[in-house]
Design a protein around this motif. Structure first.
Motif, PDB file in Angstrom:
ATOM      1  N   PHE A 584      15.868 -32.172 -44.537  1.00  0.00           N
ATOM      2  CA  PHE A 584      17.156 -31.498 -44.506  1.00  0.00           C
ATOM      3  C   PHE A 584      18.292 -32.523 -44.487  1.00  0.00           C
ATOM      4  O   PHE A 584      18.272 -33.464 -43.703  1.00  0.00           O
ATOM      5  CB  PHE A 584      17.260 -30.620 -43.254  1.00  0.00           C
ATOM      6  CG  PHE A 584      16.138 -29.636 -43.103  1.00  0.00           C
ATOM      7  CD1 PHE A 584      16.243 -28.349 -43.601  1.00  0.00           C
ATOM      8  CD2 PHE A 584      14.959 -30.011 -42.470  1.00  0.00           C
ATOM      9  CE1 PHE A 584      15.208 -27.448 -43.462  1.00  0.00           C
ATOM     10  CE2 PHE A 584      13.915 -29.113 -42.326  1.00  0.00           C
ATOM     11  CZ  PHE A 584      14.032 -27.823 -42.822  1.00  0.00           C
ATOM     12  N   GLY A 585      19.268 -32.319 -45.364  1.00  0.00           N
ATOM     13  CA  GLY A 585      20.455 -33.166 -45.345  1.00  0.00           C
ATOM     14  C   GLY A 585      20.582 -34.063 -46.558  1.00  0.00           C
ATOM     15  O   GLY A 585      20.154 -33.731 -47.672  1.00  0.00           O
ATOM     16  N   MET A 586      21.155 -35.236 -46.355  1.00  0.00           N
ATOM     17  CA  MET A 586      21.490 -36.146 -47.445  1.00  0.00           C
ATOM     18  C   MET A 586      20.239 -36.785 -48.036  1.00  0.00           C
ATOM     19  O   MET A 586      19.381 -37.277 -47.316  1.00  0.00           O
ATOM     20  CB  MET A 586      22.439 -37.223 -46.921  1.00  0.00           C
ATOM     21  CG  MET A 586      23.028 -38.118 -47.980  1.00  0.00           C
ATOM     22  SD  MET A 586      24.475 -39.036 -47.366  1.00  0.00           S
ATOM     23  CE  MET A 586      23.779 -39.963 -46.013  1.00  0.00           C
ATOM     24  N   GLY A 614      29.475 -37.894 -37.885  1.00  0.00           N
ATOM     25  CA  GLY A 614      30.000 -38.082 -39.238  1.00  0.00           C
ATOM     26  C   GLY A 614      31.476 -37.824 -39.381  1.00  0.00           C
ATOM     27  O   GLY A 614      32.024 -37.981 -40.471  1.00  0.00           O
ATOM     28  N   GLY A 615      32.157 -37.418 -38.282  1.00  0.00           N
ATOM     29  CA  GLY A 615      33.595 -37.192 -38.360  1.00  0.00           C
ATOM     30  C   GLY A 615      33.949 -36.041 -39.280  1.00  0.00           C
ATOM     31  O   GLY A 615      33.098 -35.303 -39.782  1.00  0.00           O
ATOM     32  N   ALA A 616      35.243 -35.873 -39.526  1.00  0.00           N
ATOM     33  CA  ALA A 616      35.785 -34.875 -40.449  1.00  0.00           C
ATOM     34  C   ALA A 616      35.103 -33.524 -40.265  1.00  0.00           C
ATOM     35  O   ALA A 616      35.025 -32.991 -39.169  1.00  0.00           O
ATOM     36  CB  ALA A 616      35.686 -35.377 -41.886  1.00  0.00           C
ATOM     37  N   TRP A 617      34.551 -32.969 -41.374  1.00  0.00           N
ATOM     38  CA  TRP A 617      33.880 -31.668 -41.319  1.00  0.00           C
ATOM     39  C   TRP A 617      32.439 -31.777 -40.842  1.00  0.00           C
ATOM     40  O   TRP A 617      31.777 -30.770 -40.615  1.00  0.00           O
ATOM     41  CB  TRP A 617      33.901 -31.003 -42.699  1.00  0.00           C
ATOM     42  CG  TRP A 617      35.267 -30.727 -43.224  1.00  0.00           C
ATOM     43  CD1 TRP A 617      35.891 -31.336 -44.273  1.00  0.00           C
ATOM     44  CD2 TRP A 617      36.213 -29.774 -42.711  1.00  0.00           C
ATOM     45  NE1 TRP A 617      37.154 -30.837 -44.460  1.00  0.00           N
ATOM     46  CE2 TRP A 617      37.375 -29.867 -43.513  1.00  0.00           C
ATOM     47  CE3 TRP A 617      36.184 -28.857 -41.661  1.00  0.00           C
ATOM     48  CZ2 TRP A 617      38.500 -29.072 -43.290  1.00  0.00           C
ATOM     49  CZ3 TRP A 617      37.311 -28.067 -41.443  1.00  0.00           C
ATOM     50  CH2 TRP A 617      38.440 -28.173 -42.255  1.00  0.00           C
ATOM     51  N   THR A 618      31.934 -32.994 -40.682  1.00  0.00           N
ATOM     52  CA  THR A 618      30.517 -33.176 -40.353  1.00  0.00           C
ATOM     53  C   THR A 618      30.261 -33.066 -38.860  1.00  0.00           C
ATOM     54  O   THR A 618      29.425 -32.286 -38.404  1.00  0.00           O
ATOM     55  CB  THR A 618      30.032 -34.545 -40.861  1.00  0.00           C
ATOM     56  OG1 THR A 618      30.379 -34.680 -42.237  1.00  0.00           O
ATOM     57  CG2 THR A 618      28.533 -34.673 -40.694  1.00  0.00           C
ATOM     58  N   GLY A 619      30.968 -33.855 -38.084  1.00  0.00           N
ATOM     59  CA  GLY A 619      30.760 -33.853 -36.639  1.00  0.00           C
ATOM     60  C   GLY A 619      29.453 -34.510 -36.250  1.00  0.00           C
ATOM     61  O   GLY A 619      28.833 -35.249 -37.022  1.00  0.00           O
ATOM     62  N   ALA A 628      18.660 -35.757 -42.078  1.00  0.00           N
ATOM     63  CA  ALA A 628      19.668 -36.769 -42.411  1.00  0.00           C
ATOM     64  C   ALA A 628      21.046 -36.129 -42.265  1.00  0.00           C
ATOM     65  O   ALA A 628      21.166 -34.961 -41.879  1.00  0.00           O
ATOM     66  CB  ALA A 628      19.451 -37.292 -43.824  1.00  0.00           C
ATOM     67  N   GLU A 629      22.082 -36.865 -42.564  1.00  0.00           N
ATOM     68  CA  GLU A 629      23.443 -36.341 -42.408  1.00  0.00           C
ATOM     69  C   GLU A 629      23.587 -35.029 -43.181  1.00  0.00           C
ATOM     70  O   GLU A 629      23.262 -34.965 -44.369  1.00  0.00           O
ATOM     71  CB  GLU A 629      24.469 -37.370 -42.880  1.00  0.00           C
ATOM     72  CG  GLU A 629      25.892 -36.954 -42.632  1.00  0.00           C
ATOM     73  CD  GLU A 629      26.884 -38.106 -42.679  1.00  0.00           C
ATOM     74  OE1 GLU A 629      28.102 -37.826 -42.576  1.00  0.00           O
ATOM     75  OE2 GLU A 629      26.482 -39.280 -42.803  1.00  0.00           O
ATOM     76  N   PRO A 630      24.092 -33.962 -42.532  1.00  0.00           N
ATOM     77  CA  PRO A 630      24.094 -32.643 -43.164  1.00  0.00           C
ATOM     78  C   PRO A 630      25.194 -32.433 -44.195  1.00  0.00           C
ATOM     79  O   PRO A 630      25.036 -31.630 -45.114  1.00  0.00           O
ATOM     80  CB  PRO A 630      24.264 -31.684 -41.992  1.00  0.00           C
ATOM     81  CG  PRO A 630      24.993 -32.481 -40.960  1.00  0.00           C
ATOM     82  CD  PRO A 630      24.487 -33.888 -41.113  1.00  0.00           C
ATOM     83  N   ARG A 631      26.292 -33.097 -44.042  1.00  0.00           N
ATOM     84  CA  ARG A 631      27.372 -32.994 -45.025  1.00  0.00           C
ATOM     85  C   ARG A 631      28.366 -34.124 -44.781  1.00  0.00           C
ATOM     86  O   ARG A 631      28.389 -34.744 -43.724  1.00  0.00           O
ATOM     87  CB  ARG A 631      28.075 -31.649 -44.971  1.00  0.00           C
ATOM     88  CG  ARG A 631      28.759 -31.299 -43.667  1.00  0.00           C
ATOM     89  CD  ARG A 631      29.429 -29.939 -43.773  1.00  0.00           C
ATOM     90  NE  ARG A 631      29.877 -29.433 -42.491  1.00  0.00           N
ATOM     91  CZ  ARG A 631      30.446 -28.245 -42.320  1.00  0.00           C
ATOM     92  NH1 ARG A 631      30.634 -27.452 -43.354  1.00  0.00           N
ATOM     93  NH2 ARG A 631      30.823 -27.850 -41.121  1.00  0.00           N
TER      94      ARG A 631
END
Length: 663
Positions: A584-586, A614-619, A628-631
């Protein structure tokens, strides 16, 4: 009582001057010498209004209204072609717009020669002195503006067309009209921070990137119409919110302030050429992910806001990595600025961020930065007329000293329009042409345009022949890439391939897939088909790159984290033992045959458990064997040592082709 008497005297002086029209038909109002408090106690996005300081000005005359179409066309009859552009300013007595700083200055020089008098643009101090007209409140009318001053005072990506007829609201105590709204007005000062302390006839900085504009416009929110609010624009820019008024009088002989000192990202930059040592082609490399977006030590000195997003990255000849991104409270905000940071050669931590580029009070959505491998860095950014991110021009700067200094901003596309929302991912074709992608619409769908320079960034062209948004369907043809935020590469046969977000296309089984676009005529037309990859959506931006070793590399996301259908979440990946697992994710995908097949798909994790943000919309998210990083908004570069540098909205990943291709 003293205040009332002072205002009465000002009105008397102003009234005595009425009827003093010059040969251009402009009424000039006599402004007496005086003192006033300039600026406001600003902070955050209004910090440039601080400190409040006492200013003395000598007497001068100023135009009662902004220069009108009829008055300007006496100087430049060809300017009549701008009447009605974008729907605005059609009549003789409406304020002239689409006038650059140089145009306004040339008008003053023409009128000076014609009349034998000295006409010029007002200094910023003179402008605010006239605007305040003896007040210290937000507006010359007090705490609030009258309804007559208000036209369409909001940020709107589709501006409301209103009359720009001058002198429709009441004048201020000096007898001067339209100092709050109607159109912005050029001032003579270079934009820069104020100096503290009492001053006489200040003239701003000795040099700079932007000329001050004041007063706000017909489409500016009321907060930006305040007497103290400061704006500025690239001198060559011209748009539907910007005009000017003139002053008669000698130019103040005050010594200007020094140029603005460069921020940290431009300081102590090594000019020694770096010896890149290639990473092993056979040994897999994956380096611990690190944050590149750090909160500055003193946020009062760096305009660091809570939403940091939309990055771009490149390598420099001195071994540094350079990352830039926007920082803002709202994505449609005028406070949005471009911050930057360096990972200096040999260092393990990114520098604290500092301001990289900011046109004051303009939305700055979309950045790209690219090193051509021959010593020139290219930086492209969108610049709005105001807020939001639809009416964007494209601005280009270049550097040949590892980003220590940059050329003055040049208007790569001077039209404030759609198709100019810059996307990280500029690249150079085998012909030596630069290609820059830009979203063709401010919404979630609408496709991507490309811009091409065949002369090293001096001029840019839009190759598409059909500017309308096409119907993106399999087998169809249109002038734009399917999907926004597209990544673009050149194939070995010279064609262009692009993958984008939304405008998804169903495959043979009826499953919606990420759209793939192919152009065989360098962007004049595109054909569409369904790729084999899942679509991406809000808060996600893919990257697409041809690696130095030859393969095409796509990095995207298995699904959107808010996808309600559990069956659509994740993808199957090889476990290296003949089996598969759901991840799941990147992820990364490699193609060795120019996108015909994608034999390698790998989740972007080394399998270790770690907490990341991940900051921004990721959190915040957890990375482990299957996650992995979801967005995030992705940007990528490959340095000469063949290490791949991927950044999301906050995190820096490093790995090589061997790690990607290892099962």
């Amino acid at each position: 009582m003293k205040r009332i008497l002072a205002i009465a005297l000002l009105l008397s002086a102003a009234n005595d001057s009425f009827g003093q029209k010059n040969s251009a038909g402009i009424d000039m109002v006599a402004i007496p010498a005086g003192k006033f408090y300039m600026g406001a106690e600003g902070e955050g996005e209004t910090a440039d209004e601080s400190p409040v300081h006492r200013v003395s000005v000598k007497s001068f005359k100023i135009a009662k209204t902004e220069v009108t179409n009829a008055q300007y066309e006496a100087f430049d009859p060809d300017h009549r072609k701008f009447r009605g552009k974008d729907g605005f300013s059609k009549e003789d007595d409406e304020a002239v717009i689409f006038v650059s700083y140089q145009d306004a200055k040339a008008f003053c020089e023409w009128l000076s020669k014609k009349e034998g008098k000295k006409y010029r643009l007002p200094t910023e101090a003179e402008w605010e002195y006239v605007c305040r007209a003896g007040t210290v409140t937000d507006f010359s009318t007090g705490r609030f503006l009258s309804k007559a001053h208000l036209k369409s005072q909001k940020t709107d990506r589709n501006p409301e067309v209103v009359s720009l007829k001058v002198a429709q609201a009441e004048s201020n105590a000096f007898g001067v009209y339209d100092m709050h709204g109607n159109v912005e007005e050029w001032c003579s000062d270079w934009y820069g921070p104020y100096a503290a302390g009492e001053q006489s006839d200040p003239v701003g900085r000795i040099s700079g990137l932007f000329r001050v504009t004041r007063g706000g416009s017909h489409g500016t929110p009321v907060a930006y119409l305040r007497s103290s609010n400061r704006m500025a624009m690239i001198p060559e820019d011209k748009h539907f919110q910007l005009g000017f008024r003139i002053v008669e009088g000698d130019v103040p002989i005050t010594k200007p302030l020094p140029a603005i000192a460069p921020t940290a990202i431009f300081q102590n930059v090594s000019q020694k050429k770096f010896e890149w040592k290639k990473v092993s082609e056979s040994k897999p490399v994956f380096i611990e992910p690190v944050r590149y977006v750090h909160k500055p030590e003193c946020p009062d000195e760096v305009p660091f806001f809570h939403h940091n997003h939309c990055p771009a990255i490149t390598w420099c000849p001195n071994g540094d990595l350079l990352a830039i991104w926007f920082s803002t409270n709202q994505e449609s905000g005028r406070e949005m600025t471009i911050l930057g940071s360096r990972l200096r050669a040999g260092q393990s931590q990114w520098d604290k961020p500092s301001e990289f580029f900011k046109v004051p009070d303009r939305n700055m959505t979309g950045s790209s930065i690219f090193h051509d491998g021959k010593g020139t860095l290219y930086y492209m950014n969108g610049v709005e007329t105001d807020g939001d991110w639809k009416n964007l021009a494209m601005v280009l700067r270049t550097s040949t000293d590892n980003g220590a200094s940059w050329s003055a901003p040049a208007m790569a596309d001077p039209e404030h329009q759609v198709r100019n929302q810059v996307i990280g991912g500029m690249f150079e074709t085998k012909e030596g042409w630069l290609v820059q992608a830009g979203d063709a619409d401010p919404g979630p769908v609408g496709g991507t345009a490309i811009h091409i320079s065949k002369d090293g960034g001096k001029t840019w062209e839009n190759p598409y022949t059909n500017p309308e948004v096409p119907e993106f369907k399999a087998g169809g043809t249109g002038g734009l890439i399917a999907g926004i935020h597209a990544g673009v590469v050149q194939l070995k046969d010279g064609s262009l391939m692009a993958l984008g977000r939304n405008n998804n296309i169903a495959n043979a089984e009826g499953v919606m897939r990420m759209p793939m676009s192919i152009s065989k005529d360098m962007g004049k037309s595109w054909t569409y088909s369904a790729s084999e990859f899942p679509p991406v959506a809000g808060g996600q931006r893919l990257v697409f790159l041809r690696l130095k070793e030859g393969p095409l590399l796509l990095i995207s996301f298995t699904h959107h984290p808010e996808e309600p259908d559990e069956n659509k979440k994740g993808m199957l990946f090889s476990d290296g033992k003949g089996g598969t697992y759901k991840g799941f994710g990147m992820y990364a995908a490699l193609s060795y045959d120019d996108g015909k097949t994608w034999p390698v798909k790998k989740l972007l994790t080394d399998g270790k458990d770690r907490y990341l943000n991940g900051g921004a919309w990721t959190g915040a998210f957890e990375m482990d064997q299957t996650k992995a990083e979801p967005r995030g908004y992705l940007a990528i570069t490959q340095s000469p040592d063949n290490l791949i540098h991927l950044i999301s909205s906050s995190i820096h990943y490093r790995f090589n082709l061997s790690w990607l291709s290892r099962k």
